[in-house]
Design a protein around this motif. Structure first.
Motif, PDB file in Angstrom:
ATOM      1  N   ASN A  55       5.822   4.184   3.663  1.00  0.00           N
ATOM      2  CA  ASN A  55       5.447   4.083   2.242  1.00  0.00           C
ATOM      3  C   ASN A  55       4.893   5.409   1.731  1.00  0.00           C
ATOM      4  N   GLN A  56       4.073   6.051   2.554  1.00  0.00           N
ATOM      5  CA  GLN A  56       3.435   7.305   2.147  1.00  0.00           C
ATOM      6  C   GLN A  56       4.470   8.419   1.993  1.00  0.00           C
ATOM      7  N   LEU A  57       5.390   8.516   2.948  1.00  0.00           N
ATOM      8  CA  LEU A  57       6.404   9.561   2.897  1.00  0.00           C
ATOM      9  C   LEU A  57       7.321   9.403   1.681  1.00  0.00           C
ATOM     10  N   SER A  58       7.715   8.177   1.413  1.00  0.00           N
ATOM     11  CA  SER A  58       8.675   7.923   0.325  1.00  0.00           C
ATOM     12  C   SER A  58       8.009   7.790  -1.028  1.00  0.00           C
ATOM     13  N   GLN A  59       6.674   7.540  -1.014  1.00  0.00           N
ATOM     14  CA  GLN A  59       5.932   7.236  -2.235  1.00  0.00           C
ATOM     15  C   GLN A  59       6.548   6.041  -2.969  1.00  0.00           C
ATOM     16  N   LEU A  96       0.839  -1.191   0.000  1.00  0.00           N
ATOM     17  CA  LEU A  96       0.000   0.000   0.000  1.00  0.00           C
ATOM     18  C   LEU A  96       0.877   1.244   0.000  1.00  0.00           C
ATOM     19  N   VAL A  97       0.669   2.130  -0.979  1.00  0.00           N
ATOM     20  CA  VAL A  97       1.412   3.386  -1.048  1.00  0.00           C
ATOM     21  C   VAL A  97       0.400   4.523  -1.144  1.00  0.00           C
ATOM     22  N   PRO A  98      -0.130   4.986  -0.015  1.00  0.00           N
ATOM     23  CA  PRO A  98      -1.146   6.048  -0.046  1.00  0.00           C
ATOM     24  C   PRO A  98      -0.532   7.412  -0.353  1.00  0.00           C
ATOM     25  N   GLN A  99      -1.381   8.337  -0.763  1.00  0.00           N
ATOM     26  CA  GLN A  99      -0.950   9.707  -1.035  1.00  0.00           C
ATOM     27  C   GLN A  99      -0.920  10.508   0.255  1.00  0.00           C
ATOM     28  N   GLY A 100      -0.042  11.517   0.306  1.00  0.00           N
ATOM     29  CA  GLY A 100       0.029  12.388   1.462  1.00  0.00           C
ATOM     30  C   GLY A 100       0.717  13.682   1.086  1.00  0.00           C
ATOM     31  N   ALA A 101       0.572  14.705   1.930  1.00  0.00           N
ATOM     32  CA  ALA A 101       1.178  16.003   1.635  1.00  0.00           C
ATOM     33  C   ALA A 101       2.682  15.997   1.894  1.00  0.00           C
ATOM     34  N   ALA A 102       3.109  15.351   2.969  1.00  0.00           N
ATOM     35  CA  ALA A 102       4.533  15.311   3.306  1.00  0.00           C
ATOM     36  C   ALA A 102       5.257  14.322   2.390  1.00  0.00           C
ATOM     37  N   PHE A 103       6.520  14.632   2.104  1.00  0.00           N
ATOM     38  CA  PHE A 103       7.309  13.766   1.211  1.00  0.00           C
ATOM     39  C   PHE A 103       8.755  13.747   1.679  1.00  0.00           C
ATOM     40  N   PHE A 104       9.332  12.538   1.706  1.00  0.00           N
ATOM     41  CA  PHE A 104      10.741  12.379   2.070  1.00  0.00           C
ATOM     42  C   PHE A 104      11.293  11.268   1.183  1.00  0.00           C
ATOM     43  N   PRO A 105      12.117  11.617   0.199  1.00  0.00           N
ATOM     44  CA  PRO A 105      12.576  10.613  -0.758  1.00  0.00           C
ATOM     45  C   PRO A 105      13.573   9.633  -0.142  1.00  0.00           C
ATOM     46  N   LEU A 117      -4.457  -1.392  20.012  1.00  0.00           N
ATOM     47  CA  LEU A 117      -3.505  -0.282  20.035  1.00  0.00           C
ATOM     48  C   LEU A 117      -2.107  -0.755  19.644  1.00  0.00           C
ATOM     49  N   ALA A 118      -1.665  -1.865  20.220  1.00  0.00           N
ATOM     50  CA  ALA A 118      -0.324  -2.369  19.933  1.00  0.00           C
ATOM     51  C   ALA A 118      -0.196  -2.785  18.472  1.00  0.00           C
ATOM     52  N   PHE A 119      -1.204  -3.444  17.940  1.00  0.00           N
ATOM     53  CA  PHE A 119      -1.171  -3.881  16.541  1.00  0.00           C
ATOM     54  C   PHE A 119      -1.135  -2.693  15.588  1.00  0.00           C
ATOM     55  N   SER A 120      -2.050  -1.743  15.764  1.00  0.00           N
ATOM     56  CA  SER A 120      -2.098  -0.598  14.853  1.00  0.00           C
ATOM     57  C   SER A 120      -0.849   0.270  14.990  1.00  0.00           C
ATOM     58  N   SER A 121      -0.289   0.331  16.194  1.00  0.00           N
ATOM     59  CA  SER A 121       0.927   1.114  16.397  1.00  0.00           C
ATOM     60  C   SER A 121       2.129   0.497  15.697  1.00  0.00           C
ATOM     61  N   ALA A 122       2.054  -0.788  15.400  1.00  0.00           N
ATOM     62  CA  ALA A 122       3.121  -1.442  14.644  1.00  0.00           C
ATOM     63  C   ALA A 122       2.937  -1.265  13.143  1.00  0.00           C
ATOM     64  N   VAL A 123       1.702  -1.292  12.680  1.00  0.00           N
ATOM     65  CA  VAL A 123       1.439  -1.206  11.234  1.00  0.00           C
ATOM     66  C   VAL A 123       1.578   0.221  10.717  1.00  0.00           C
ATOM     67  N   GLU A 124       1.110   1.189  11.477  1.00  0.00           N
ATOM     68  CA  GLU A 124       1.057   2.559  10.977  1.00  0.00           C
ATOM     69  C   GLU A 124       2.418   3.150  10.593  1.00  0.00           C
ATOM     70  N   PRO A 125       3.502   2.905  11.343  1.00  0.00           N
ATOM     71  CA  PRO A 125       4.794   3.419  10.875  1.00  0.00           C
ATOM     72  C   PRO A 125       5.199   2.867   9.511  1.00  0.00           C
ATOM     73  N   LEU A 126       4.816   1.632   9.211  1.00  0.00           N
ATOM     74  CA  LEU A 126       5.120   1.055   7.902  1.00  0.00           C
ATOM     75  C   LEU A 126       4.317   1.774   6.816  1.00  0.00           C
ATOM     76  N   ARG A 127       3.053   2.026   7.109  1.00  0.00           N
ATOM     77  CA  ARG A 127       2.213   2.770   6.157  1.00  0.00           C
ATOM     78  C   ARG A 127       2.748   4.172   5.942  1.00  0.00           C
ATOM     79  N   ILE A 128       3.160   4.832   7.029  1.00  0.00           N
ATOM     80  CA  ILE A 128       3.697   6.193   6.921  1.00  0.00           C
ATOM     81  C   ILE A 128       4.989   6.196   6.115  1.00  0.00           C
TER      82      ILE A 128
END
Length: 344
Positions: free
Chosen positions: A54-58, A11-20, A41-52
């Protein structure tokens, strides 16, 4: 090695912030095994950094899939069910397989989950535990050679079930093939540390900023607040005595020994406890031991006599009277009330 089901696309979602990320390398894969009663909470806290990430790097830096026994949706400890991508089964060697669990902690040790971990480790894969996931790793015999941790609430019961193993008090532990964390915010910290290993400190710091975590917690940070905060005092003597009490719940120390550790007279120690904590040293110490007993009754199936001995009481009768005085019910009734509670 065969895979149990086709892997979902990263999953590579769109976002305003970008870090190549200039040299991302291959997509890194995770499989999260959801156990009934897992902590959302523990599960989502582990997944969300991975999603972020992907989003930051596109870019598809990370891909993850969710597994469960039978491939069915799994109810979390909050009652919210999460759908999974497929049943438990062999995973590619380069996949990091994490067990996400909560209470009851022993649910993580389901035979199918343990077998998956053993097989994955045997073929050279990396395994991990989130919140109480270390219980599954211990049952699989994978914690003998690596530092590990799990949520502090469940550590006393874990030590009773696996007396040969010693969990750390840290937020998370990362070894080459075994990774664990205490859950909650520690899941985020562990994942940010792994992202730093994969893509550098600057990128990991940006992921941390996106998580609104301005300071990344290091592996040496403990799960619990400093003892000085918990007892609302910075008096080194008082802190030393309370720490000594906590270290000797099963074999209570006499007040004379505690006073010697602090460097104060017995009378001064009694005045200090009353003025700061509102209790005599004996009452405070007894409360710590009874709280430990309540934890064991809540999280284990230990016989009452074993719980009493683990809390420094020589008889069940003495333990029961003290327990009733503190908690308003007999320990036997507390155990029956626990048994009647529905399990996720």
């Amino acid at each position: 090695m065969p895979v149990s089901a086709p892997e979902p696309a990263a999953l590579v979602p769109q976002g305003a912030a970008f870090f190549p990320v200039k040299t991302p390398g291959p997509t890194r894969r995770y499989a999260f095994v959801l156990v009934p009663g897992f902590t959302l909470l523990a599960f989502s806290s582990a997944v969300e950094p991975l999603r972020i990430a992907n989003q930051l790097s596109q870019q598809p830096l990370y891909q993850w899939r969710l597994l469960s026994e039978g491939g069915v949706a799994v109810a979390s400890s909050s009652g919210i069910s999460v759908c999974t991508d497929g049943p438990l089964g062999p995973q590619p060697r380069d996949t990091r397989v994490f067990v996400c669990s909560g209470n009851p902690a022993r649910a993580a040790a389901a035979p199918s989950v343990v077998a998956l971990l053993q097989r994955h480790a045997r073929f050279g894969g990396t395994v991990g535990g989130i919140c109480t996931g270390a219980v599954a790793l211990a049952e699989a015999g994978l914690l003998d050679q690596a530092p590990f941790t799990l949520h502090w609430e469940n550590q006393p019961a874990f030590c009773e079930d696996f007396p040969e193993l010693s969990p750390c008090a840290t937020m998370f532990e990362i070894a080459p093939k075994v990774m664990t964390c205490g859950g909650g915010a520690a899941s985020t910290d562990m994942m940010i540390a792994l992202i730093e290993q994969d893509h550098g400190a600057e990128f990991a710091a940006m992921v941390s900023e996106m998580c609104l975590r301005k300071v990344m917690v290091g592996v040496d940070a403990g799960q619990r607040s400093a003892l000085s905060v918990l007892i609302r005092s910075r008096n080194p003597g008082l802190i030393a005595m309370v720490a000594r009490m906590k270290a000797h719940l099963e074999d209570p120390l006499p007040l004379a020994e505690l006073a010697r550790v602090s460097g104060y007279s017995r009378r001064h120690v009694e005045r200090m406890f009353l003025s700061v904590l509102g209790e005599t040293p004996g009452d405070y110490y007894r409360g710590l031991r009874l709280d430990h007993g309540r934890n064991l009754l809540s999280t284990t199936d230990m016989p009452l006599i074993e719980v009493a001995l683990a809390c420094g009481f020589s008889t069940v009768a003495h333990f029961s009277r003290s327990f009733r005085a503190r908690f308003g019910m007999a320990p036997t009734k507390f155990s029956r009330a626990k048994a009647r509670r529905p399990q996720a």
